[in-house]
Scaffold this motif. Structure first.
Motif, mmCIF file in Angstrom:
data_model
loop_
_atom_site.group_PDB
_atom_site.id
_atom_site.type_symbol
_atom_site.label_atom_id
_atom_site.label_comp_id
_atom_site.label_asym_id
_atom_site.label_seq_id
_atom_site.Cartn_x
_atom_site.Cartn_y
_atom_site.Cartn_z
ATOM 1 N N ARG A 7 0.765 -1.598 0.078
ATOM 2 C CA ARG A 7 0.079 0.255 -0.459
ATOM 3 C C ARG A 7 0.804 1.375 -0.301
ATOM 4 O O ARG A 7 1.403 1.565 0.565
ATOM 5 N N ARG A 116 -9.727 8.018 11.176
ATOM 6 C CA ARG A 116 -8.793 7.236 11.833
ATOM 7 C C ARG A 116 -9.729 7.151 13.304
ATOM 8 O O ARG A 116 -10.014 6.354 14.167
ATOM 9 N N TYR A 131 -19.334 0.621 3.885
ATOM 10 C CA TYR A 131 -19.229 1.227 4.986
ATOM 11 C C TYR A 131 -19.649 2.354 5.625
ATOM 12 O O TYR A 131 -19.782 2.858 4.565
ATOM 13 N N ASN A 280 -11.271 1.234 0.013
ATOM 14 C CA ASN A 280 -9.784 0.861 0.006
ATOM 15 C C ASN A 280 -9.222 1.343 0.078
ATOM 16 O O ASN A 280 -8.480 1.938 1.185
ATOM 17 N N ALA A 283 -9.291 2.883 3.622
ATOM 18 C CA ALA A 283 -8.329 1.808 4.509
ATOM 19 C C ALA A 283 -6.931 2.468 4.001
ATOM 20 O O ALA A 283 -6.263 2.513 5.608
ATOM 21 N N GLU A 284 -6.529 3.030 3.050
ATOM 22 C CA GLU A 284 -5.337 3.659 2.826
ATOM 23 C C GLU A 284 -5.257 4.921 4.079
ATOM 24 O O GLU A 284 -4.251 5.043 4.399
ATOM 25 N N GLU A 288 -3.434 0.530 9.446
ATOM 26 C CA GLU A 288 -3.956 -0.628 9.934
ATOM 27 C C GLU A 288 -4.713 -0.041 11.071
ATOM 28 O O GLU A 288 -5.048 0.503 11.861
ATOM 29 N N ALA A 289 -5.786 -1.483 11.045
ATOM 30 C CA ALA A 289 -6.195 -1.840 12.476
ATOM 31 C C ALA A 289 -5.757 -2.033 13.855
ATOM 32 O O ALA A 289 -4.524 -2.466 13.530
ATOM 33 N N TRP A 298 -12.638 -2.744 10.484
ATOM 34 C CA TRP A 298 -11.954 -2.044 10.807
ATOM 35 C C TRP A 298 -11.902 -2.354 8.894
ATOM 36 O O TRP A 298 -11.910 -2.704 8.469
ATOM 37 N N PRO A 299 -11.545 -1.440 8.932
ATOM 38 C CA PRO A 299 -12.252 -0.810 6.432
ATOM 39 C C PRO A 299 -10.927 -1.522 6.187
ATOM 40 O O PRO A 299 -9.383 -1.133 6.780
ATOM 41 N N VAL A 300 -10.830 -2.460 5.104
ATOM 42 C CA VAL A 300 -9.272 -3.487 4.398
ATOM 43 C C VAL A 300 -9.487 -3.406 2.851
ATOM 44 O O VAL A 300 -10.263 -2.864 2.103
#
Length: 300
Positions: A7, A116, A131, A280, A283-284, A288-289, A298-300
């Motif tokens: 990423r 976050r 989400y 995604n 998530a970027e 990280e979760a 948590w978004p991935v």
């Protein structure tokens, strides 16, 4: 915090800058509230899972803030609150008007650090392709109604004294009934005996009531009969609250996260981010979760 393998770094991600007290705008974009006292400010928010309190406490302590998290008394509800701090005075000045009402600042912007905190406080999947970022605490679920099989009735304590036997009267004992003659014959054209033929013999003429009470009924008008049923009341949304939500939606678009406002009328408002590509992207931005977050949140 290091970026996940495969990423790339984002200009708006958590790796772009160090944490700061103004990152708490991510909480105020959702259900967070801000207060001020003298030259200090304080932020509070209600969350619906204990792990969210633990993650937010760690995040806010990184920013030099003192945090408390206590149950609200409702099921699955915790209130996280910072102490009054001069570090939050600029945040209170930007988000409160002269009457102390929460108002979005014109310079509102979201990035990885702010998002976050929002995800930690009120983010979650609605399905594999959407989400939610909630704008208010999730409504409290009413207690479950017991099924009929689950209801236990206490046995009644019956009196052991036997009830008196019912009195059975024969035909000949019934009053005001004309007795048939044994020699009478009924044919197909005979309507049978008139059981009320002797009514004058059973009642005296003085016992009859000449004037019976009358009841007046309200007339039913055609308009009332055809009036449509009243619609259930909808959630009344304050205009300033709606303006804040719109500004938050614009800030999401600015970082590449166009979202749809849902649940405003039902009391469960949230921004819905739809599609794997946009999730995604989220998530970027948020990184990280945390270890406390359960799988699938948590978004991935």
């Amino acid at each position: 915090m290091t970026p996940a393998r495969g990423r790339q770094l984002s200009l708006f991600g958590v790796e772009a800058r160090p944490p700061a007290p103004l990152d708490l705008e991510g909480l105020l974009a959702g259900a967070g509230q801000v207060g001020r006292m003298g030259g200090t400010g304080r932020v509070s928010i209600v969350v619906d899972e204990a792990w969210r309190c633990a993650v937010l406490r760690a995040e806010l302590e990184l920013r030099g803030l003192t945090v408390s998290c206590e149950p609200t008394g409702e099921a699955d509800r915790w209130q996280l609150r910072t102490s009054y701090s001069a570090l939050l005075a600029p945040l209170a000045a930007a988000w409160l008007d002269e009457w102390g009402v929460k108002v979005h600042p014109r310079t509102l912007g979201l990035d990885g650090r702010r998002l976050r905190l929002w995800v930690a406080a009120a983010g979650g999947y609605e399905g594999p392709r959407s989400y939610l970022l909630r704008l208010a605490p999730r409504p409290v679920t009413p207690p479950e109604v017991l099924e009929i099989d689950e209801i236990v009735f206490e046995p009644l304590e019956l009196d052991e004294t036997p009830a008196p036997a019912p009195v059975i009267r024969s035909k000949d004992d019934r009053p005001n009934v004309r007795k048939r003659k044994s020699e009478s014959k009924i044919t197909a054209f005979d309507p049978g005996p008139d059981e009320y033929a002797d009514v004058e013999e059973a009642f005296d003429a003085g016992e009859w009531v000449d004037d019976l009470p009358s009841v007046e009924l309200d007339p039913v008008t055609p308009e009332a009969a055809l009036a449509p049923a009243a619609e259930p009341e909808r959630e009344v949304i304050d205009r300033q609250v709606a303006d804040n939500w719109i500004a938050v939606g614009d800030a999401l678009v600015a970082v590449g996260l166009p979202a749809v406002l849902v649940g405003a009328d039902s009391g469960d408002p949230a921004y819905r981010i739809v599609g794997p590509r946009r999730i995604n992207r989220l998530a970027e931005l948020v990184g990280e979760a945390p270890a406390e977050a359960p799988a699938g949140v948590w978004p991935v």
